[in-house]
Design an enzyme around this catalytic site. Structure first.
Site, PDB file in Angstrom:
ATOM      1  N   ARG A  15       0.834  -1.196   0.000  1.00  0.00           N
ATOM      2  CA  ARG A  15       0.000   0.000   0.000  1.00  0.00           C
ATOM      3  C   ARG A  15       0.872   1.251   0.000  1.00  0.00           C
ATOM      4  O   ARG A  15       2.083   1.184   0.183  1.00  0.00           O
ATOM      5  CB  ARG A  15      -0.922  -0.006   1.227  1.00  0.00           C
ATOM      6  CG  ARG A  15      -2.022  -1.039   1.183  1.00  0.00           C
ATOM      7  CD  ARG A  15      -2.784  -1.131   2.494  1.00  0.00           C
ATOM      8  NE  ARG A  15      -1.999  -1.735   3.563  1.00  0.00           N
ATOM      9  CZ  ARG A  15      -2.431  -1.928   4.797  1.00  0.00           C
ATOM     10  NH1 ARG A  15      -3.650  -1.530   5.130  1.00  0.00           N
ATOM     11  NH2 ARG A  15      -1.663  -2.501   5.706  1.00  0.00           N
ATOM     12  N   LYS A  75       1.461   1.936   7.224  1.00  0.00           N
ATOM     13  CA  LYS A  75       1.800   1.152   8.413  1.00  0.00           C
ATOM     14  C   LYS A  75       2.681   1.951   9.358  1.00  0.00           C
ATOM     15  O   LYS A  75       3.273   2.973   8.994  1.00  0.00           O
ATOM     16  CB  LYS A  75       2.508  -0.140   8.016  1.00  0.00           C
ATOM     17  CG  LYS A  75       1.601  -1.152   7.367  1.00  0.00           C
ATOM     18  CD  LYS A  75       0.369  -1.470   8.208  1.00  0.00           C
ATOM     19  CE  LYS A  75       0.696  -2.216   9.487  1.00  0.00           C
ATOM     20  NZ  LYS A  75      -0.522  -2.434  10.325  1.00  0.00           N
ATOM     21  N   TYR A  94      -1.188   4.562  10.508  1.00  0.00           N
ATOM     22  CA  TYR A  94      -1.547   3.600  11.543  1.00  0.00           C
ATOM     23  C   TYR A  94      -0.340   3.424  12.469  1.00  0.00           C
ATOM     24  O   TYR A  94       0.798   3.334  12.003  1.00  0.00           O
ATOM     25  CB  TYR A  94      -1.916   2.241  10.940  1.00  0.00           C
ATOM     26  CG  TYR A  94      -3.242   2.226  10.216  1.00  0.00           C
ATOM     27  CD1 TYR A  94      -4.431   2.401  10.909  1.00  0.00           C
ATOM     28  CD2 TYR A  94      -3.313   2.016   8.838  1.00  0.00           C
ATOM     29  CE1 TYR A  94      -5.653   2.389  10.254  1.00  0.00           C
ATOM     30  CE2 TYR A  94      -4.525   1.993   8.170  1.00  0.00           C
ATOM     31  CZ  TYR A  94      -5.698   2.176   8.885  1.00  0.00           C
ATOM     32  OH  TYR A  94      -6.904   2.172   8.227  1.00  0.00           O
ATOM     33  N   HIS A  96      -0.832   1.621  16.114  1.00  0.00           N
ATOM     34  CA  HIS A  96      -1.037   0.421  16.937  1.00  0.00           C
ATOM     35  C   HIS A  96       0.024   0.328  18.023  1.00  0.00           C
ATOM     36  O   HIS A  96       0.789  -0.645  18.112  1.00  0.00           O
ATOM     37  CB  HIS A  96      -1.028  -0.838  16.060  1.00  0.00           C
ATOM     38  CG  HIS A  96      -2.094  -0.853  15.000  1.00  0.00           C
ATOM     39  ND1 HIS A  96      -3.439  -0.972  15.287  1.00  0.00           N
ATOM     40  CD2 HIS A  96      -2.012  -0.742  13.639  1.00  0.00           C
ATOM     41  CE1 HIS A  96      -4.143  -0.961  14.165  1.00  0.00           C
ATOM     42  NE2 HIS A  96      -3.302  -0.813  13.156  1.00  0.00           N
ATOM     43  N   GLU A 118      -6.036   4.787  13.593  1.00  0.00           N
ATOM     44  CA  GLU A 118      -6.935   3.838  14.239  1.00  0.00           C
ATOM     45  C   GLU A 118      -7.620   4.364  15.494  1.00  0.00           C
ATOM     46  O   GLU A 118      -8.528   3.706  16.017  1.00  0.00           O
ATOM     47  CB  GLU A 118      -6.206   2.522  14.560  1.00  0.00           C
ATOM     48  CG  GLU A 118      -5.240   2.574  15.732  1.00  0.00           C
ATOM     49  CD  GLU A 118      -3.848   3.042  15.348  1.00  0.00           C
ATOM     50  OE1 GLU A 118      -2.952   2.981  16.204  1.00  0.00           O
ATOM     51  OE2 GLU A 118      -3.658   3.479  14.182  1.00  0.00           O
ATOM     52  N   ASP A 270      -2.744  -6.878  15.234  1.00  0.00           N
ATOM     53  CA  ASP A 270      -2.151  -5.542  15.264  1.00  0.00           C
ATOM     54  C   ASP A 270      -2.179  -4.948  16.665  1.00  0.00           C
ATOM     55  O   ASP A 270      -1.356  -4.091  17.002  1.00  0.00           O
ATOM     56  CB  ASP A 270      -2.905  -4.592  14.319  1.00  0.00           C
ATOM     57  CG  ASP A 270      -2.345  -4.624  12.902  1.00  0.00           C
ATOM     58  OD1 ASP A 270      -1.157  -4.915  12.754  1.00  0.00           O
ATOM     59  OD2 ASP A 270      -3.109  -4.372  11.959  1.00  0.00           O
ATOM     60  N   ALA A 299       0.003  -9.417  10.362  1.00  0.00           N
ATOM     61  CA  ALA A 299      -0.275  -8.124  10.993  1.00  0.00           C
ATOM     62  C   ALA A 299      -0.671  -7.023  10.009  1.00  0.00           C
ATOM     63  O   ALA A 299      -1.058  -5.938  10.439  1.00  0.00           O
ATOM     64  CB  ALA A 299       0.937  -7.676  11.810  1.00  0.00           C
ATOM     65  N   MET A 301      -2.878  -7.608   7.036  1.00  0.00           N
ATOM     66  CA  MET A 301      -3.672  -8.386   6.086  1.00  0.00           C
ATOM     67  C   MET A 301      -4.098  -7.594   4.858  1.00  0.00           C
ATOM     68  O   MET A 301      -3.986  -8.085   3.729  1.00  0.00           O
ATOM     69  CB  MET A 301      -4.888  -8.981   6.782  1.00  0.00           C
ATOM     70  CG  MET A 301      -4.555 -10.098   7.754  1.00  0.00           C
ATOM     71  SD  MET A 301      -6.021 -10.721   8.619  1.00  0.00           S
ATOM     72  CE  MET A 301      -6.935 -11.439   7.257  1.00  0.00           C
TER      73      MET A 301
END
Length: 372
Positions: A15, A75, A94, A96, A118, A270, A299, A301
């Site tokens: 991505r 990520k 993100y 996490h 998130e 995650d 982690a 997907m």
């Protein structure tokens, strides 16, 4: 503002933070965008597409981090990327953080302003920037589970939907939120025998109305969880506590009592995972076996379908990213309490309570730190 888009470097992560169409929007708002060469290859967008949209193309991630006021990623930053962050720089991605104290410490040390997709909320208490990836992960969970049930991949050799005269696989979905609802949709569509467990009766009622009598809805208690997990052929862990570690709902004892070849898909990985026997895996090596039970704990997907994922992500993140660029992070976060919920780390302080409590850091109120 100068907005930077580095190439994602997590294992098999294809991505990208911004699409060329999103770059056009930033340029139209008067901002500069710098994109690392090759950043969009995974979604089918080459450097020429980004250049045509108005972006500058950088030769390396170091060039992006060195010149950008705001970094837009997908990520969480890896160690090499965290080392390039600097005080006052905005990181929008993100994160996490709850199960990752090393990342938290290094983000604090960087002095950057770190906003997590998130934990951004909306007026209904939902998580709008997490929702599209949860939709994709829920759907992928069933695809991955069906694949892993095949004997050649370690499973017990059951076809998810069976055939006339042979029973379907029993699928247990733990959690009736966005991930769970999308997993249920796919599993029922493949003619599986599906049960969902949740402690939110309103969520169970919503799912019962949507899917009808084909879905078995069960209130989640220790006894019911034990029963439907141990008897399942495929278990989907779809539990979420926003910004905090996922609870370990499936115990190691339950796993020991499952039939050989059962498959567990932990979508909550995650946030630390909701199975005691879970640990993160990658798309390169997605599964491992504990007590003859297959564990799929990738982690990232949605990185498996990067074009769909990136487009869906940009649909929801773009307005927020533009607000940061147009107004500056202080004004954008001060005026919108739901956006402010995304602020996790700022100028060396942890500004998200669940992360602070999970890791033993002092909690700094976001409004207070933004006023400094």
């Amino acid at each position: 503002m100068r907005v930077g888009v580095p190439k994602e470097i997590k294992n098999h992560e294809y991505r990208v933070g911004l699409t060329p169409a999103s770059v056009i929007e930033f340029v139209a708002h008067g901002h500069d965008v710098v994109v690392e060469t090759g950043a969009g290859t995974g979604i089918g967008s080459d450097d020429a597409a980004y250049a045509a949209a108005g972006a500058d193309i950088a030769a390396s991630a170091a060039d992006v981090f060195a010149t950008a006021d705001m970094i837009v990623k997908v990520k969480e930053p890896q160690a090499a990327e965290r080392a390039m962050l600097r005080p006052g720089q905005i990181l929008f991605t993100y994160l996490h953080l709850a199960p990752d104290p090393e990342q938290t410490t290094e983000l604090m040390r960087s002095g950057a302003t770190c906003i997590a997709y998130e934990t951004v909320t909306d007026s209904h208490g939902h998580l709008p920037l997490l929702a599209p990836m949860s939709q994709i992960a829920g759907r992928l969970a069933i695809q991955a589970g069906a694949y892993c049930l095949e004997r050649a991949h370690g499973g017990c050799g059951i076809l998810l939907g069976g055939v006339p005269g042979v029973e379907s696989a029993r699928v247990t979905v733990i959690g009736g939120g966005v991930v769970g609802e999308n997993a249920i949709m796919m599993a029922l569509g493949m003619a599986a025998d599906v049960t969902v467990l949740d402690r939110n009766v309103d969520a169970l009622q919503h799912l019962a109305r949507r899917f009808g009598p084909g879905l078995n809805t069960v209130y989640s208690q220790r006894a019911s969880l034990d029963r439907y997990v141990v008897d399942a052929d495929l278990v989907i862990g779809a539990v979420l506590v926003p910004g905090d570690n996922a609870p370990k709902l499936v115990t190691a004892d339950m796993v020991r009592r499952m039939r050989p070849g059962t498959v567990l898909v932990d979508v909550a990985i995650d946030q630390g995972g909701c199975f005691e026997t879970s640990h993160p895996t990658t798309h390169a090596e997605p599964t491992y076996i504990v007590d003859d039970v297959v564990h799929y704990c990738v982690a990232n997907m949605p990185g498996a379908v990067p074009r769909t994922s990136t487009l869906a992500l940009n649909n929801v993140t773009l307005p927020y990213a533009l607000a940061l660029a147009d107004k500056g992070y202080k004004a954008a976060l001060r005026e919108n309490p739901h956006f402010r919920a995304g602020l996790n780390v700022h100028a060396g302080k942890v500004t998200y309570r669940a992360v602070a409590e999970a890791q033993g850091h002092a909690f700094a109120d976001p409004l207070d730190v933004l006023a400094e």
